[in-house]
Design a protein around this motif. Sequence first.
Motif, mmCIF file in Angstrom:
data_model
loop_
_atom_site.group_PDB
_atom_site.id
_atom_site.type_symbol
_atom_site.label_atom_id
_atom_site.label_comp_id
_atom_site.label_asym_id
_atom_site.label_seq_id
_atom_site.Cartn_x
_atom_site.Cartn_y
_atom_site.Cartn_z
ATOM 1 N N ARG A 90 -12.745 -8.543 -0.450
ATOM 2 C CA ARG A 90 -11.899 -7.850 -1.426
ATOM 3 C C ARG A 90 -10.422 -8.120 -1.124
ATOM 4 N N PHE A 91 -10.048 -8.056 0.162
ATOM 5 C CA PHE A 91 -8.686 -8.363 0.583
ATOM 6 C C PHE A 91 -8.299 -9.784 0.169
ATOM 7 N N LYS A 92 -9.180 -10.738 0.438
ATOM 8 C CA LYS A 92 -8.906 -12.135 0.118
ATOM 9 C C LYS A 92 -8.711 -12.330 -1.388
ATOM 10 N N ALA A 93 -9.477 -11.624 -2.191
ATOM 11 C CA ALA A 93 -9.346 -11.736 -3.644
ATOM 12 C C ALA A 93 -8.040 -11.096 -4.133
ATOM 13 N N ILE A 94 -7.722 -9.927 -3.639
ATOM 14 C CA ILE A 94 -6.506 -9.226 -4.065
ATOM 15 C C ILE A 94 -5.256 -10.008 -3.689
ATOM 16 N N ALA A 148 0.232 -14.407 3.556
ATOM 17 C CA ALA A 148 0.246 -12.973 3.846
ATOM 18 C C ALA A 148 -0.081 -12.785 5.322
ATOM 19 N N TYR A 149 0.274 -11.630 5.837
ATOM 20 C CA TYR A 149 -0.006 -11.301 7.235
ATOM 21 C C TYR A 149 -0.582 -9.893 7.277
ATOM 22 N N SER A 150 -1.720 -9.732 7.927
ATOM 23 C CA SER A 150 -2.353 -8.408 7.977
ATOM 24 C C SER A 150 -2.456 -7.905 9.411
ATOM 25 N N ILE A 151 -2.323 -6.596 9.543
ATOM 26 C CA ILE A 151 -2.604 -5.897 10.798
ATOM 27 C C ILE A 151 -3.441 -4.678 10.448
ATOM 28 N N HIS A 152 -4.052 -4.101 11.441
ATOM 29 C CA HIS A 152 -4.901 -2.931 11.234
ATOM 30 C C HIS A 152 -4.447 -1.840 12.182
ATOM 31 N N VAL A 153 -4.246 -0.662 11.649
ATOM 32 C CA VAL A 153 -3.771 0.462 12.450
ATOM 33 C C VAL A 153 -4.659 1.675 12.212
ATOM 34 N N SER A 154 -4.847 2.439 13.253
ATOM 35 C CA SER A 154 -5.681 3.628 13.107
ATOM 36 C C SER A 154 -4.853 4.894 12.973
ATOM 37 N N HIS A 184 13.036 -8.516 7.471
ATOM 38 C CA HIS A 184 12.572 -9.899 7.391
ATOM 39 C C HIS A 184 12.308 -10.379 5.962
ATOM 40 N N GLY A 185 12.769 -9.612 4.964
ATOM 41 C CA GLY A 185 12.666 -10.039 3.576
ATOM 42 C C GLY A 185 11.245 -10.101 3.049
ATOM 43 N N LEU A 186 10.404 -9.174 3.493
ATOM 44 C CA LEU A 186 9.009 -9.141 3.065
ATOM 45 C C LEU A 186 8.711 -7.872 2.301
ATOM 46 N N GLU A 187 7.644 -7.901 1.547
ATOM 47 C CA GLU A 187 7.075 -6.701 0.941
ATOM 48 C C GLU A 187 5.979 -6.204 1.876
ATOM 49 N N VAL A 188 5.606 -4.946 1.745
ATOM 50 C CA VAL A 188 4.529 -4.390 2.565
ATOM 51 C C VAL A 188 3.636 -3.532 1.682
ATOM 52 N N VAL A 190 -2.444 -3.042 6.942
ATOM 53 C CA VAL A 190 -1.047 -3.168 6.536
ATOM 54 C C VAL A 190 -0.813 -4.652 6.268
ATOM 55 N N VAL A 191 -0.300 -4.967 5.087
ATOM 56 C CA VAL A 191 -0.149 -6.355 4.678
ATOM 57 C C VAL A 191 1.315 -6.639 4.350
ATOM 58 N N PHE A 192 1.840 -7.691 4.960
ATOM 59 C CA PHE A 192 3.193 -8.168 4.687
ATOM 60 C C PHE A 192 3.074 -9.468 3.900
ATOM 61 N N TYR A 193 3.923 -9.629 2.885
ATOM 62 C CA TYR A 193 3.858 -10.830 2.058
ATOM 63 C C TYR A 193 5.228 -11.092 1.438
ATOM 64 N N PRO A 194 5.486 -12.319 0.984
ATOM 65 C CA PRO A 194 6.786 -12.654 0.391
ATOM 66 C C PRO A 194 7.016 -11.883 -0.907
ATOM 67 N N PRO A 195 8.251 -11.491 -1.181
ATOM 68 C CA PRO A 195 8.542 -10.687 -2.379
ATOM 69 C C PRO A 195 8.312 -11.431 -3.683
ATOM 70 N N GLU A 196 8.369 -12.757 -3.658
ATOM 71 C CA GLU A 196 8.180 -13.503 -4.904
ATOM 72 C C GLU A 196 6.728 -13.541 -5.348
ATOM 73 N N TRP A 197 5.836 -13.113 -4.478
ATOM 74 C CA TRP A 197 4.425 -13.095 -4.822
ATOM 75 C C TRP A 197 3.959 -11.666 -4.970
ATOM 76 N N ARG A 198 3.274 -11.383 -6.021
ATOM 77 C CA ARG A 198 2.768 -10.018 -6.275
ATOM 78 C C ARG A 198 1.246 -10.040 -6.309
ATOM 79 N N PRO A 199 0.596 -9.293 -5.401
ATOM 80 C CA PRO A 199 -0.874 -9.236 -5.442
ATOM 81 C C PRO A 199 -1.352 -8.486 -6.676
ATOM 82 N N GLU A 200 -2.642 -8.709 -6.998
ATOM 83 C CA GLU A 200 -3.245 -8.044 -8.166
ATOM 84 C C GLU A 200 -3.267 -6.559 -7.991
#
Length: 131
Positions: A18-22, A78-84, A101-105, A121-131
Motif C-alpha cells: 500500500r505504501f509503495k502504491a501511494i 521517498a524516505y521512510s522511518i518507523h516510530v513507536s 532540508h526542503g522536504l515534505e513529511v 514517517v515519510v519524507f519526500y520532495p515537495p514537487e511530488w505529491r502522493p495520492e
Amino acid sequence: MTTQTSSSESLETQFCERFKAIFDVDEPDGSCIALLIAGVDECPHGWPTVDPCQQTPPHQPPRGTHGELWLRDGEPGAYSIHVSDLERDALAAYLNFADLHGLEVRFTAASWIDPQRAVCVVFYPPEWRPE
C-alpha cells in the motif's frame, strides 16, 4: 482489487504494498537520506561515527528506526522511518527536519515494521505529491 487480506498475505506485506502504491516507489535502496536531500549518488558518510542527524547532509532523520530510501524510476523518491512514539517533541523534530532540508513529511499508520504499534514517517520532495 479486493480490500480483504488473503490468508497468504500478511498485514506487513499489505501495508508495504500500500505504501509503495501511494508513494509511487519501487524498492528501497539503502538507508541514507542524503541521496534524497543533496542528490548525491551514494552515501557520503561511510559508517556514521557522530550523530547521524547532525551530519551535513544528514545520514538519517531524527529518532527514526528502520530507515529506507525508496526509489522512484531509479531515482531517490521517498524516505521512510518507523516510530513507536509520536510525542509532541518528536513531531516538532520531524517537521523541523523536513523544513530544514526542503522536504515534505507525511505520517501514516500503515507501518509494515510493527503494524500494531508503529507509525510510518515519510519524507519526500515537495514537487511530488502522493495520492
